[in-house]
Motif scaffolding. Sequence first.
Motif, PDB file in Angstrom:
ATOM      1  N   ASP A 115       0.867  -0.985  -0.050  1.00  0.00           N
ATOM      2  CA  ASP A 115       0.077   0.100  -0.076  1.00  0.00           C
ATOM      3  C   ASP A 115       0.695   1.292  -0.081  1.00  0.00           C
ATOM      4  O   ASP A 115       0.529   2.319  -0.523  1.00  0.00           O
ATOM      5  CB  ASP A 115      -0.962   0.021   1.388  1.00  0.00           C
ATOM      6  N   SER A 139      -6.669  -4.098  -5.825  1.00  0.00           N
ATOM      7  CA  SER A 139      -7.897  -4.253  -5.064  1.00  0.00           C
ATOM      8  C   SER A 139      -8.559  -2.768  -4.881  1.00  0.00           C
ATOM      9  O   SER A 139      -7.844  -1.812  -5.104  1.00  0.00           O
ATOM     10  CB  SER A 139      -7.782  -4.613  -3.313  1.00  0.00           C
ATOM     11  N   PHE A 140     -10.068  -2.860  -4.634  1.00  0.00           N
ATOM     12  CA  PHE A 140     -10.601  -1.425  -4.461  1.00  0.00           C
ATOM     13  C   PHE A 140     -10.159  -0.567  -3.075  1.00  0.00           C
ATOM     14  O   PHE A 140      -9.794   0.721  -3.583  1.00  0.00           O
ATOM     15  CB  PHE A 140     -12.152  -1.816  -4.133  1.00  0.00           C
ATOM     16  N   ARG A 141      -9.477  -1.166  -2.143  1.00  0.00           N
ATOM     17  CA  ARG A 141      -8.861  -0.639  -1.110  1.00  0.00           C
ATOM     18  C   ARG A 141      -7.576   0.249  -1.480  1.00  0.00           C
ATOM     19  O   ARG A 141      -7.270   1.272  -1.210  1.00  0.00           O
ATOM     20  CB  ARG A 141      -8.591  -1.529   0.022  1.00  0.00           C
ATOM     21  N   GLN A 142      -6.964  -0.467  -2.460  1.00  0.00           N
ATOM     22  CA  GLN A 142      -5.696   0.116  -3.016  1.00  0.00           C
ATOM     23  C   GLN A 142      -5.951   1.398  -4.048  1.00  0.00           C
ATOM     24  O   GLN A 142      -5.008   2.178  -3.984  1.00  0.00           O
ATOM     25  CB  GLN A 142      -4.681  -0.789  -3.746  1.00  0.00           C
ATOM     26  N   TYR A 143      -7.126   1.343  -4.618  1.00  0.00           N
ATOM     27  CA  TYR A 143      -7.324   2.431  -5.564  1.00  0.00           C
ATOM     28  C   TYR A 143      -7.653   3.527  -4.660  1.00  0.00           C
ATOM     29  O   TYR A 143      -7.265   4.890  -4.899  1.00  0.00           O
ATOM     30  CB  TYR A 143      -8.692   2.128  -6.198  1.00  0.00           C
ATOM     31  N   LEU A 144      -8.266   3.382  -3.432  1.00  0.00           N
ATOM     32  CA  LEU A 144      -8.654   4.516  -2.312  1.00  0.00           C
ATOM     33  C   LEU A 144      -7.316   4.989  -1.773  1.00  0.00           C
ATOM     34  O   LEU A 144      -7.262   6.083  -1.688  1.00  0.00           O
ATOM     35  CB  LEU A 144      -9.373   3.868  -1.078  1.00  0.00           C
ATOM     36  N   VAL A 145      -6.332   4.062  -1.520  1.00  0.00           N
ATOM     37  CA  VAL A 145      -4.926   4.394  -1.072  1.00  0.00           C
ATOM     38  C   VAL A 145      -4.346   5.400  -1.995  1.00  0.00           C
ATOM     39  O   VAL A 145      -3.723   6.501  -1.704  1.00  0.00           O
ATOM     40  CB  VAL A 145      -4.209   3.304  -0.788  1.00  0.00           C
TER      41      VAL A 145
END
Length: 473
Positions: free
Chosen positions: A160, A198-204
């Motif tokens: 991340d 992942s979607f979380r990594q796009y948010l990061v």
Amino acid sequence: MVKFFRVNDPFRIIALLILALACRASFFLNPIHLTIQELNWMVLGEKLSKGFLLYRDIWDNISPLSAGMYALVHLAFGKSAIAYHIIAFVLSFGHALYFNYIARKNELFNDKSYLPAAVYLILTNLFFDFFTLSPVLMSTTFLLITIDNVFFHIRRQTSDAGIFNIGFFISLASLFYLPSISFILFPIFAFVLFSKTSFRQYLVLLIGFSFPSGITFLIYFFQNSVADFMTNFVFSHLYLAPDDIYNAPVFMVILIGPMIVVILAILSLAGSNRHINYQIICQQLMFFWMLLALAVFTFSEKSAGYQLMPLVPAMAFFTIHYMLAVRKKFYAEIAFWALLANTMYITYDSFYGGLLQHTIINTNETFVKPHQYDQLIKNSKVLVTGHNHSILRYNTLATPYFNWGLAENHFGNLNSYNNVIGIYQNFKKDWPDYIIDDQEIMPAVIERVPILGQKYAQSSFQDLYVRRDLLKK
């Protein structure tokens, strides 16, 4: 030369430095001209170095980190064009070495050598305004870091923190040159098509992208200048009229040589089976980068040569592929020397005045010309109503009204009470010694703000106003 730089020998860095110096030697020894853009950056740096706040105390739509850099340069060197050129040279040489590092680290080519740095150096001489410290050149530093991080993520699936860094560096690039914000599409394109992000990594990625911009916004918030920041920087890129410094044929001439080699490289790569799947992905990504850089250039508010700088990594990438892939190495040598000759001829012909400058590339209007009041006004605070800032070469800017497109937010509607009050307050903070009224609006301004009529007298020249207390001396 291709064979020489294909040797994996650290001493080739010395040869690279000699090549870089040789390309710019004449320019360093005999610069002759100061460009209008350089003068504008110097005036900004001078004003900011005195403690004035960008967007509130000086109206321009330059990105904040570039403006800060110009302020630091002024503090160290004053209004020195040679300082801009030397810093730009160091940056360009550093970019070439870093591009070479990216190629070796991420195994973009089948051999490890110093050819990527050599080709990159040649392409940093595409046009003479590549030689100065432009916002685009400074922004490219962080765009190269972005390319490195994206390639590394595609190959190794970074943590991340690596994703955060990609967004962070693109945001920094945009704070040097706002259109660089478009390059956020590059990692998104790479992640969607070539990695399991992942979607979380796009948010990061989004958080990393928002972090530097958010800090900048907070700085202006605590200075009670958010409205100035949004109007003069963010929104100005939407409503200011485009500034066409050069026309389309100029850029066609600049790009024709490198793009021929790039097209040959793409055609050769299309039928090649010499590369692993990861390298093919990198080729597709760099093709997307090239399209993105061309789109950013096409829709930018200015059409200046230095705005082609983000194209250099992609053009260097494909040019190297052509030189490595061509079967007859003699053709690679021809391509190298032809690229060098083409680049240097266009650069120096357009700067010093040759066949191209008198036919296709007209650069005369891009250089600072002597002002009619140069002998009359020196070392004074001056306001110019209009775009001709050549008088500021030997003087300093007074009032915030630097970018006339932004200044028209006040002067364009003198029937607005808020505008009239704003003009008076801005004059009061920083009274000019002289006003050069190129737009012939001072009679109307004085009518609306009578105190300016008490403060300034029209000289024997119709467009020149002088502070009355200076006339008494």
